[in-house]
Design an enzyme around this catalytic site. Sequence first.
Site, short mmCIF file in Angstrom:
data_model
loop_
_atom_site.label_atom_id
_atom_site.label_comp_id
_atom_site.label_asym_id
_atom_site.label_seq_id
_atom_site.Cartn_x
_atom_site.Cartn_y
_atom_site.Cartn_z
N ARG A 1 51.68 71.62 49.88
CA ARG A 1 52.04 71.08 51.19
C ARG A 1 50.86 70.66 52.05
O ARG A 1 50.85 69.56 52.61
CB ARG A 1 52.83 72.13 52.00
CG ARG A 1 54.30 72.14 51.78
CD ARG A 1 54.80 73.56 51.91
NE ARG A 1 54.20 74.35 50.86
CZ ARG A 1 54.68 74.40 49.63
NH1 ARG A 1 55.79 73.79 49.32
NH2 ARG A 1 54.06 75.10 48.68
N HIS B 1 45.20 79.89 59.25
CA HIS B 1 45.76 78.63 58.73
C HIS B 1 46.33 77.90 59.95
O HIS B 1 47.55 77.79 60.12
CB HIS B 1 46.85 78.96 57.70
CG HIS B 1 47.30 77.80 56.87
ND1 HIS B 1 47.00 76.48 57.18
CD2 HIS B 1 48.04 77.76 55.73
CE1 HIS B 1 47.54 75.69 56.25
NE2 HIS B 1 48.18 76.44 55.36
N1 CP Z 1 52.12 76.45 53.50
C1 CP Z 1 51.07 76.12 52.72
O1 CP Z 1 49.89 76.27 53.09
O2 CP Z 1 51.44 75.62 51.50
P1 CP Z 1 50.43 75.12 50.38
O3 CP Z 1 49.67 76.34 49.89
O4 CP Z 1 51.27 74.50 49.32
O5 CP Z 1 49.47 74.16 51.02
#
Ligand code: CP
Length: 305
Positions: free
Chosen positions: A51, A129
């Site tokens: 994502r 994040h």
């Molecule tokens: N939510 C998220 O960070 O997903 P990914 O690890 O796929 O980037």
Amino acid sequence: MRHLIAPEDLSVSDLDELLKLADDIYKNPKKYAKVCEGKKIATLFYEPSTRTRLSFEAAMLNLGGSVLGFSSADSSSATKGESVADTMRVISSYADICAIRHPKEGAPLVAAHNSTIPVINAGDGGHNHPTQTLTDLLTIKELKGRLNNLTIGCCGDLKFGRTVHSLIHTLTRYDNNSFVLISPDELKIPAYLREEVLEQNNVPYEEVRYLEDSLPKLDLLYMTRVQKERFFNEEDYVRLKDSYILDLEKMKYAKDDMLVLHPLPRVNEIAAEVDNDPRAVYFKQAEYGVYVRMALIIKLLELEV
Ligand code: CP
């Protein structure tokens, strides 16, 4: 030079501005189709992602810009021993903005210190994040209509789950929010969050073991995966990985308008049968991630819209 490394890099008024812009992009995407013509984003992903990397790339492409980068440390010169600092000095001359994910906490900050372009933390170890939090806020704002007066349940791996850390940090800045932190003892939030964020700001919270007991009072339930990649031994992971499984039976205890969020990827913590419940909004949440990253790129590049 503005970077986004930690949730506190954005004030509440920055957040409000970003969410307003993201909402307009969502409703009028054509208006923004050429805003980044001639601009490039570098996505430097030293850790796997679906994502975050692809939504940053989709965001830049939707804005009329271009993308370059790598999707694993193995396909970069990190395997030859190149430092993040040196990589960033070089990338600064190849792109206009950069999103970096790294397994080591603090690596995006090192990148920012060695960059002449805006650096976005796309996830650093078990730390932060911040763009997932922007995604979460847009989801909550769009679907719940407010970011205050909420009882928020965070469930699962609250120790290593960086999305939860950034989310708690940010939602404590809105009035009258309270938290129910649902985890096994081994996976409770780090002490710094409890002491320096929740307690210092007098934010009500409780730490509980069982999901069922808390469900009826929640406005939001933020489910998380147990972060296998951050465990030091397999035995502990296997023992804890299925601590929580949200299914339709448990959803009967939840309010009719409680939203279920999850940063994804999901493993077992939400049964597939929940996906069709209108309260399950995690796939919509992933979609909102593109719009809010478009807004962030526009703001960090200081583009006129
Ligand atoms: N939510 C998220 O960070 O997903 P990914 O690890 O796929 O980037």
